[in-house]
Design a protein around this motif. Structure first.
Motif, mmCIF file in Angstrom:
data_model
loop_
_atom_site.group_PDB
_atom_site.id
_atom_site.type_symbol
_atom_site.label_atom_id
_atom_site.label_comp_id
_atom_site.label_asym_id
_atom_site.label_seq_id
_atom_site.Cartn_x
_atom_site.Cartn_y
_atom_site.Cartn_z
ATOM 1 N N PHE A 37 0.824 -1.203 0.000
ATOM 2 C CA PHE A 37 0.000 0.000 0.000
ATOM 3 C C PHE A 37 0.858 1.252 0.000
ATOM 4 O O PHE A 37 1.961 1.270 0.546
ATOM 5 N N GLY A 38 0.317 2.315 -0.602
ATOM 6 C CA GLY A 38 1.001 3.588 -0.609
ATOM 7 C C GLY A 38 0.978 4.232 0.764
ATOM 8 O O GLY A 38 0.108 3.947 1.594
ATOM 9 N N ALA A 39 1.926 5.127 0.991
ATOM 10 C CA ALA A 39 2.013 5.795 2.298
ATOM 11 C C ALA A 39 0.782 6.631 2.592
ATOM 12 O O ALA A 39 0.439 6.857 3.765
ATOM 13 N N ASP A 40 0.096 7.086 1.549
ATOM 14 C CA ASP A 40 -1.080 7.929 1.756
ATOM 15 C C ASP A 40 -2.383 7.136 1.764
ATOM 16 O O ASP A 40 -3.468 7.723 1.844
ATOM 17 N N ALA A 41 -2.304 5.808 1.689
ATOM 18 C CA ALA A 41 -3.516 4.985 1.728
ATOM 19 C C ALA A 41 -4.087 4.993 3.144
ATOM 20 O O ALA A 41 -3.390 4.667 4.102
ATOM 21 N N ASN A 42 -5.347 5.349 3.277
ATOM 22 C CA ASN A 42 -5.951 5.394 4.608
ATOM 23 C C ASN A 42 -6.474 4.019 5.006
ATOM 24 O O ASN A 42 -6.473 3.074 4.206
ATOM 25 N N ALA A 43 -6.923 3.910 6.245
ATOM 26 C CA ALA A 43 -7.361 2.614 6.768
ATOM 27 C C ALA A 43 -8.542 2.054 5.988
ATOM 28 O O ALA A 43 -8.606 0.847 5.732
ATOM 29 N N LEU A 44 -9.470 2.910 5.575
ATOM 30 C CA LEU A 44 -10.648 2.438 4.849
ATOM 31 C C LEU A 44 -10.279 1.857 3.491
ATOM 32 O O LEU A 44 -10.792 0.810 3.088
ATOM 33 N N SER A 45 -9.380 2.520 2.771
ATOM 34 C CA SER A 45 -8.985 2.014 1.458
ATOM 35 C C SER A 45 -8.168 0.733 1.586
ATOM 36 O O SER A 45 -8.269 -0.171 0.751
ATOM 37 N N ARG A 46 -7.352 0.633 2.639
ATOM 38 C CA ARG A 46 -6.611 -0.605 2.879
ATOM 39 C C ARG A 46 -7.576 -1.761 3.164
ATOM 40 O O ARG A 46 -7.435 -2.851 2.599
ATOM 41 N N GLU A 47 -8.545 -1.527 4.037
ATOM 42 C CA GLU A 47 -9.510 -2.574 4.372
ATOM 43 C C GLU A 47 -10.305 -2.992 3.143
ATOM 44 O O GLU A 47 -10.567 -4.186 2.931
ATOM 45 N N ALA A 48 -10.680 -2.035 2.320
ATOM 46 C CA ALA A 48 -11.426 -2.350 1.113
ATOM 47 C C ALA A 48 -10.581 -3.188 0.153
ATOM 48 O O ALA A 48 -11.079 -4.130 -0.475
ATOM 49 N N SER A 49 -9.303 -2.858 0.039
ATOM 50 C CA SER A 49 -8.409 -3.615 -0.843
ATOM 51 C C SER A 49 -8.257 -5.056 -0.368
ATOM 52 O O SER A 49 -8.240 -5.991 -1.172
ATOM 53 N N THR A 109 -9.801 2.100 -9.016
ATOM 54 C CA THR A 109 -10.583 3.208 -8.464
ATOM 55 C C THR A 109 -10.071 3.612 -7.084
ATOM 56 O O THR A 109 -9.924 4.803 -6.774
ATOM 57 N N LEU A 110 -9.787 2.599 -6.238
ATOM 58 C CA LEU A 110 -9.305 2.899 -4.889
ATOM 59 C C LEU A 110 -7.928 3.540 -4.909
ATOM 60 O O LEU A 110 -7.603 4.390 -4.080
ATOM 61 N N ASN A 111 -7.087 3.066 -5.833
ATOM 62 C CA ASN A 111 -5.743 3.626 -5.987
ATOM 63 C C ASN A 111 -4.945 3.586 -4.686
ATOM 64 O O ASN A 111 -4.154 4.492 -4.397
#
Length: 271
Positions: A37-49, A109-111
């Protein structure tokens, strides 16, 4: 496949029939994906991924699907997926399954994913079979480049059971060697015996150098420690299979087992 971050597939070169992973359960090919994951990925986008990654478990066809934490020394990956296939049709169905296609679009989309790699392991490499698998993937990419009609939402709901690690205390060891002596590699795989999920040929830029890889399932830490202390492992290290810059090794484990991750990472650091 998550198209922005996955590297080109890696192919092997012709080799004698493998002395391990034999029998009706031997896969045609093992497919490994690693994601970070990217350093700017938040918890919600990580969980979704991660939910998206786990949704692959609903795809029919693969003989095995493993999704877990990627434990390495400094590779920068956080999750890994291991998938094995026994037939070319299973491979094709996997890559064209609506679950897979929707996951690709969702990831774009999540990026949230900034780093990725993939490779394949052929227990018995045959050029025609490998070329057919590559063609399925390249044709797929071209088709959706010209007409992107992939599903715009997941075709199935997420299942709670898919979010859990289903292998108990077991975990997986993935290793890749560059320019490895074949007999030494085979003895290392024989030491693992029926724990080998998929193993033999990878590929490389220089066809005169044999590159090998394997996915090995260990029932628990004791089984791993026994393998790590085996004479075959000592021989492999003495022969230079594990010399710096010539190999890549990591574990795929239960994502919530922090203590195991730290112990295994320390073992990799200690060599």
């Amino acid at each position: 496949m998550l198209r922005e971050v996955i590297t080109a597939m890696v192919l092997g070169f012709a080799a004698p029939a493998s002395v391990f992973a034999q029998g009706p359960d031997k896969p045609l090919v093992g497919h490994v994906i690693r994601l970070g994951f990217g350093a700017d990925a938040n918890a919600l986008s990580r969980e979704a991924s991660v939910r998206t990654f786990n949704r692959f478990k609903q795809i029919k066809g693969p003989a095995l699907i493993v999704v877990g934490r990627d434990v390495s020394v400094a590779d920068g990956f956080e999750y890994a997926q291991i998938t094995t296939f026994q037939r070319e049709t299973d491979w094709r169905n996997y890559f064209y399954d609506p679950i897979h296609l929707a996951a690709d679009r969702e990831a774009e989309t999540l990026n949230a994913i900034s780093r990725g790699a993939s490779f394949d392991i052929f227990p018995d490499y045959r050029p025609a079979e490998a070329a057919a698998l590559v063609r399925i993937n390249s044709d797929r990419a071209e088709r959706f480049r010209l007409n992107d009609d992939r599903p715009t939402s997941p075709p199935v709901p997420d299942r709670p059971q898919d979010q859990a690690w289903p292998f108990g205390n077991a975990f997986f060891y993935v290793v890749r060697f560059s320019g490895a002596p074949m007999m030494t590699f085979d003895r290392l795989m024989n030491a693992a015996q029926d724990q080998v999920v998929s193993g033999r040929m990878l590929g490389g830029a220089q066809p005169d150098k044999a590159n090998y890889g394997a996915v090995i399932r260990f029932a628990d830490e004791t089984a791993w420690r026994d393998f790590a202390r085996s004479p075959a492992m000592m021989e492999a290290r003495a022969a230079g299979l594990y010399r710096e810059g010539s190999y890549q090794a990591f574990f795929v484990i239960d994502p919530v087992n922090d203590a195991l991750a730290e112990r295994l990472r320390a073992g990799l650091t200690e060599g």
